[in-house]
Design a protein around this motif. Structure first.
Motif, PDB file in Angstrom:
ATOM      1  N   ILE A 169       0.425   4.226  -2.603  1.00 23.23           N
ATOM      2  CA  ILE A 169       0.127   5.604  -2.209  1.00 23.23           C
ATOM      3  C   ILE A 169       1.083   6.565  -2.891  1.00 23.23           C
ATOM      4  CG2 ILE A 169       0.313   7.233  -0.294  1.00 23.23           C
ATOM      5  CD1 ILE A 169      -1.019   5.287   1.481  1.00 23.23           C
ATOM      6  N   VAL A 194      -1.006   5.068  10.190  1.00 25.40           N
ATOM      7  CA  VAL A 194      -2.052   4.229  10.767  1.00 25.40           C
ATOM      8  C   VAL A 194      -1.897   2.805  10.266  1.00 25.40           C
ATOM      9  CG1 VAL A 194      -4.519   3.807  10.839  1.00 25.40           C
ATOM     10  CG2 VAL A 194      -3.674   6.112  11.005  1.00 25.40           C
ATOM     11  N   PHE A 195      -1.664   2.679   8.956  1.00 24.77           N
ATOM     12  CA  PHE A 195      -1.584   1.346   8.374  1.00 24.77           C
ATOM     13  C   PHE A 195      -0.363   0.584   8.876  1.00 24.77           C
ATOM     14  CE2 PHE A 195      -1.867  -2.090   5.623  1.00 24.77           C
ATOM     15  CZ  PHE A 195      -3.066  -2.033   4.961  1.00 24.77           C
ATOM     16  N   ASN A 208     -10.921  -2.797  20.653  1.00 21.35           N
ATOM     17  CA  ASN A 208      -9.722  -2.245  20.017  1.00 21.35           C
ATOM     18  C   ASN A 208     -10.027  -1.726  18.621  1.00 21.35           C
ATOM     19  OD1 ASN A 208      -7.833  -2.503  21.926  1.00 21.35           O
ATOM     20  ND2 ASN A 208      -7.164  -4.554  21.318  1.00 21.35           N
ATOM     21  N   TYR A 209     -10.715  -2.557  17.840  1.00 20.38           N
ATOM     22  CA  TYR A 209     -10.997  -2.169  16.465  1.00 20.38           C
ATOM     23  C   TYR A 209     -11.935  -0.979  16.407  1.00 20.38           C
ATOM     24  CZ  TYR A 209      -8.489  -5.831  14.095  1.00 20.38           C
ATOM     25  OH  TYR A 209      -7.495  -6.601  13.596  1.00 20.38           O
ATOM     26  N   ILE A 249       0.826  -1.202   0.000  1.00 17.11           N
ATOM     27  CA  ILE A 249       0.000   0.000   0.000  1.00 17.11           C
ATOM     28  C   ILE A 249       0.863   1.255   0.000  1.00 17.11           C
ATOM     29  CG2 ILE A 249      -1.639   1.326   1.399  1.00 17.11           C
ATOM     30  CD1 ILE A 249      -2.919  -0.979   0.020  1.00 17.11           C
ATOM     31  N   MET A 269      -7.420   2.142   2.370  1.00 17.05           N
ATOM     32  CA  MET A 269      -7.178   0.769   2.814  1.00 17.05           C
ATOM     33  C   MET A 269      -7.217   0.566   4.330  1.00 17.05           C
ATOM     34  SD  MET A 269      -7.188  -1.280   0.501  1.00 17.05           S
ATOM     35  CE  MET A 269      -7.410  -0.926  -1.219  1.00 17.05           C
ATOM     36  N   PRO A 270      -6.532   1.417   5.125  1.00 12.51           N
ATOM     37  CA  PRO A 270      -6.579   1.189   6.568  1.00 12.51           C
ATOM     38  C   PRO A 270      -8.017   1.174   7.087  1.00 12.51           C
ATOM     39  CG  PRO A 270      -5.094   2.991   6.054  1.00 12.51           C
ATOM     40  CD  PRO A 270      -5.700   2.567   4.781  1.00 12.51           C
ATOM     41  N   ILE A 319      -8.951  11.554  13.003  1.00  9.55           N
ATOM     42  CA  ILE A 319      -7.750  12.039  12.305  1.00  9.55           C
ATOM     43  C   ILE A 319      -8.112  12.600  10.939  1.00  9.55           C
ATOM     44  CG2 ILE A 319      -5.702  11.253  11.079  1.00  9.55           C
ATOM     45  CD1 ILE A 319      -4.956   9.606  13.275  1.00  9.55           C
ATOM     46  N   ILE A 320      -8.954  11.862  10.187  1.00  8.86           N
ATOM     47  CA  ILE A 320      -9.289  12.320   8.836  1.00  8.86           C
ATOM     48  C   ILE A 320      -9.999  13.667   8.904  1.00  8.86           C
ATOM     49  CG2 ILE A 320     -10.607  11.840   6.753  1.00  8.86           C
ATOM     50  CD1 ILE A 320     -10.359   8.900   7.419  1.00  8.86           C
ATOM     51  N   LEU A 363      -2.678  -5.113  15.800  1.00  4.25           N
ATOM     52  CA  LEU A 363      -3.977  -5.699  16.150  1.00  4.25           C
ATOM     53  C   LEU A 363      -4.162  -7.062  15.515  1.00  4.25           C
ATOM     54  CD1 LEU A 363      -6.346  -2.640  15.731  1.00  4.25           C
ATOM     55  CD2 LEU A 363      -5.633  -3.711  17.834  1.00  4.25           C
ATOM     56  N   PHE A 413     -10.693   6.568  15.976  1.00  5.56           N
ATOM     57  CA  PHE A 413      -9.445   7.316  15.915  1.00  5.56           C
ATOM     58  C   PHE A 413      -9.163   7.739  14.464  1.00  5.56           C
ATOM     59  CE2 PHE A 413      -4.732   6.905  15.533  1.00  5.56           C
ATOM     60  CZ  PHE A 413      -4.398   8.022  16.280  1.00  5.56           C
ATOM     61  N   ILE A 414      -9.332   6.790  13.521  1.00  5.74           N
ATOM     62  CA  ILE A 414      -9.096   7.114  12.107  1.00  5.74           C
ATOM     63  C   ILE A 414     -10.054   8.211  11.655  1.00  5.74           C
ATOM     64  CG2 ILE A 414      -9.170   6.224   9.745  1.00  5.74           C
ATOM     65  CD1 ILE A 414      -8.305   3.564  10.717  1.00  5.74           C
ATOM     66  N   ILE A 459      -5.314   5.237   0.146  1.00  2.81           N
ATOM     67  CA  ILE A 459      -5.427   5.794   1.495  1.00  2.81           C
ATOM     68  C   ILE A 459      -6.694   5.331   2.207  1.00  2.81           C
ATOM     69  CG2 ILE A 459      -3.912   7.798   1.279  1.00  2.81           C
ATOM     70  CD1 ILE A 459      -6.206   9.515   0.739  1.00  2.81           C
ATOM     71  N   VAL A 485      -9.921   2.067  17.147  1.00  3.54           N
ATOM     72  CA  VAL A 485      -9.078   2.449  16.012  1.00  3.54           C
ATOM     73  C   VAL A 485      -9.917   3.122  14.933  1.00  3.54           C
ATOM     74  CG1 VAL A 485      -7.703   1.554  14.105  1.00  3.54           C
ATOM     75  CG2 VAL A 485      -7.270   0.771  16.398  1.00  3.54           C
ATOM     76  N   LEU A 544      -2.332  -1.006  12.674  1.00  2.75           N
ATOM     77  CA  LEU A 544      -3.010  -2.240  12.269  1.00  2.75           C
ATOM     78  C   LEU A 544      -2.181  -3.512  12.505  1.00  2.75           C
ATOM     79  CD1 LEU A 544      -5.125  -1.396   9.133  1.00  2.75           C
ATOM     80  CD2 LEU A 544      -5.753  -1.491  11.514  1.00  2.75           C
ATOM     81  N   MET A 595      -2.230   8.514   6.939  1.00  7.53           N
ATOM     82  CA  MET A 595      -2.947   7.248   6.780  1.00  7.53           C
ATOM     83  C   MET A 595      -1.976   6.075   6.748  1.00  7.53           C
ATOM     84  SD  MET A 595      -5.893   8.255   6.962  1.00  7.53           S
ATOM     85  CE  MET A 595      -6.968   6.882   6.661  1.00  7.53           C
ATOM     86  N   MET A 621      -9.845  -2.025   5.932  1.00 10.17           N
ATOM     87  CA  MET A 621      -9.438  -3.250   6.628  1.00 10.17           C
ATOM     88  C   MET A 621     -10.131  -3.348   7.979  1.00 10.17           C
ATOM     89  SD  MET A 621      -6.725  -4.714   4.917  1.00 10.17           S
ATOM     90  CE  MET A 621      -5.553  -5.336   6.079  1.00 10.17           C
ATOM     91  N   VAL A 622     -10.171  -2.211   8.714  1.00  8.56           N
ATOM     92  CA  VAL A 622     -10.817  -2.214  10.022  1.00  8.56           C
ATOM     93  C   VAL A 622     -12.307  -2.481   9.864  1.00  8.56           C
ATOM     94  CG1 VAL A 622     -11.269  -0.846  12.065  1.00  8.56           C
ATOM     95  CG2 VAL A 622      -9.107  -0.639  10.931  1.00  8.56           C
ATOM     96  N   TYR A 662      -1.903  16.316  -0.425  1.00  4.48           N
ATOM     97  CA  TYR A 662      -2.088  14.871  -0.541  1.00  4.48           C
ATOM     98  C   TYR A 662      -0.978  14.129   0.199  1.00  4.48           C
ATOM     99  CZ  TYR A 662      -3.015  10.286  -2.483  1.00  4.48           C
ATOM    100  OH  TYR A 662      -3.311   8.953  -2.610  1.00  4.48           O
ATOM    101  N   PHE A 669      -1.736  14.087   3.933  1.00  2.00           N
ATOM    102  CA  PHE A 669      -2.883  13.206   4.141  1.00  2.00           C
ATOM    103  C   PHE A 669      -2.465  11.740   4.045  1.00  2.00           C
ATOM    104  CE2 PHE A 669      -7.434  12.230   3.323  1.00  2.00           C
ATOM    105  CZ  PHE A 669      -7.953  13.052   4.289  1.00  2.00           C
TER     106      PHE A 669
END
Lengths: 221, 201
Positions: free
Chosen positions: A120, A154-155, B175-176, A116, B152-153, B186-187, A162, B182-183, B150, B179, A159, A151, B156-157, A144, A147
């Motif tokens: 990106i 985060v990825f 947890n999920y 990913i 994807m995260p 942030i966005i 978890l 949280f995402i 962008i 998250v 993730l 992300m 997936m969650v 961009y 931004f």
């Protein structure tokens, strides 16, 4: 000497990594065997990529606050260099996976994150390519970039913690610090990380200079 | 939205996509397939629905808006509007999808919560990407290219949470959920901060 000592240091460290990485003894581990030496090449690529992408992010933020086109050049060239390191990281990781997990690619959070990342930044380059006006391109791609980087964090950082993962250091798998009982690998690993990061920064500065010269020539024509 | 047909169009898009899936799949009893197909339909419908918020917007109207209010107000109101739109779309999608393809969800409250948070996340992210893409010449292609990686995260969650909801696990995976929130935060924060650099030309 004042300004380029770190370039000599980078060359020396990478040279040391290659020589010592292949010659010094490593802990004997089942499955891994001698492939454990890939640690000196695969892992520093990601450290280098994240450092250089962070430089790119930093210059994007700087561009938005100052509107100086120099920052945009650094941001875009840093993204290029970061992509190169990321690509090398994927290639070295893929070879390693073939010898330890038995496949070139497995579906795993950490590996998907790497893929990913490349997607990106490819999208970032396509965005840059589709904007003609210089100031507009710099501004919009900076937005961009910021931004996308967030992300990405985060990825890559949240993730994998978890999910279950095959990759060392995640999902209950021990990282390599557990294997390295007598710290012989550390003596190569830390210099390797520093060396590859410095080499990446050096490559980036050369790319920035080339890009600036190109623009100068364009201006004079 | 000032355009009633656009709303009708996106509704019809969802219904006909689900119907096409119905014609090719009939009933789905496999959980991962059900889940994946549902989110793919919703993803494409959202991209189509939200893309219009900046792309295809009249330049004169945008200019008029910018003289009246602050850029933060513009992006926030667009995000809120798009969230409501996506909630409507996802509700419709769930209804039609259950009707034709079958409903496997065992823990409906968790699924609806996922859908709600997902709609907010999709709307804020896609509104921002649509603002970026609208500045370029080939904006619809770019909308997809820029948004997929962008997203994807988030995706997936969402997939993981809705899988849990379908399986009806005893305990909610907090947890999920955390998250996911949280995402979203942030966005929205990033859109709020960055949008003012986008609109002035």
């Amino acid at each position: 000497m004042k300004n380029y000592w770190w370039k000599i240091l980078a060359a020396a460290l990478v040279l040391y990594t290659i020589v010592a990485g292949f010659l010094l003894s490593v802990p004997a581990q089942p499955i891994l065997h001698e492939t454990i030496r890939n640690l000196y090449f695969h892992v520093p690529m990601w450290f280098g990529m994240m450092t250089i992408l962070f430089i790119s992010l930093w210059h994007s933020i700087k561009y938005l606050s100052k509107s100086d086109i120099q920052s945009d050049i650094v941001a875009s060239q840093a993204a290029h260099t970061g992509m190169l390191l990321g690509f090398l990281g994927i290639v070295t990781g893929s070879v390693w996976a073939k010898y330890t997990w038995g496949a070139w690619w497995v579906s795993d959070t950490k590996l998907n994150g790497a893929a990913i990342t490349l997607l990106i930044y490819l999208a970032y380059f396509i965005l840059r390519g589709s904007l003609d006006e210089e100031q507009k391109r710099a501004r919009i791609s900076a937005v961009y970039n910021i931004f996308a980087y967030v992300m990405l964090i985060v990825f890559l950082m949240i993730l994998p913690r978890l999910n279950d993962s095959l990759h060392p250091g995640n999902g209950g798998n021990p990282g390599f610090n557990k294997y390295d009982l007598d710290s012989t690998m550390r003596m190569v690993f830390y210099p390797a990380v520093a060396g590859w990061i410095l080499l990446g920064v050096w490559m980036m500065t050369i790319k920035v200079r080339i890009e600036k010269l190109k623009r100068k020539i364009l201006m004079n024509e | 939205m000032r355009n009633k047909y656009a709303l009708g169009g996106i509704m019809l898009y969802v219904v006909s996509t689900v119907f096409v899936s119905y014609l090719s799949f009939r009933q789905i009893i496999n959980v991962p397939t059900w889940n994946a197909l549902f989110w793919i339909i919703l993803l494409f419908a959202s991209i189509n629905g939200v893309a219009k918020s900046f792309i295809g917007e009249n330049r004169g109207r945008l200019l008029y808006l910018y003289t009246l209010v602050s850029p933060q107000a513009v992006i926030m109101s667009k995000i809120i509007y798009n969230s409501l739109l996506l909630l409507l779309i996802s509700g419709l999608c769930l209804f039609v999808y259950s009707l034709f393809i079958g409903n496997l969800v065992q823990d409906m409250p968790l699924f609806l919560l996922t859908l709600l948070l997902g709609s907010f996340g999709f709307s804020s992210l896609l509104t921002m990407v649509s603002a970026i893409a609208s500045k370029t010449s080939n904006n619809f292609t770019l909308m997809a290219i820029l948004s997929f990686p962008i997203m994807m995260p988030l995706l997936m969650v969402l997939l993981k949470l809705s899988k849990n909801a379908i399986d009806g696990l005893e305990n909610w995976d907090l947890n999920y959920l955390l998250v996911l929130m949280f995402i979203n935060v942030i966005i929205i924060a990033l859109s709020y901060l960055l949008f003012r650099y986008l609109w002035r030309d």
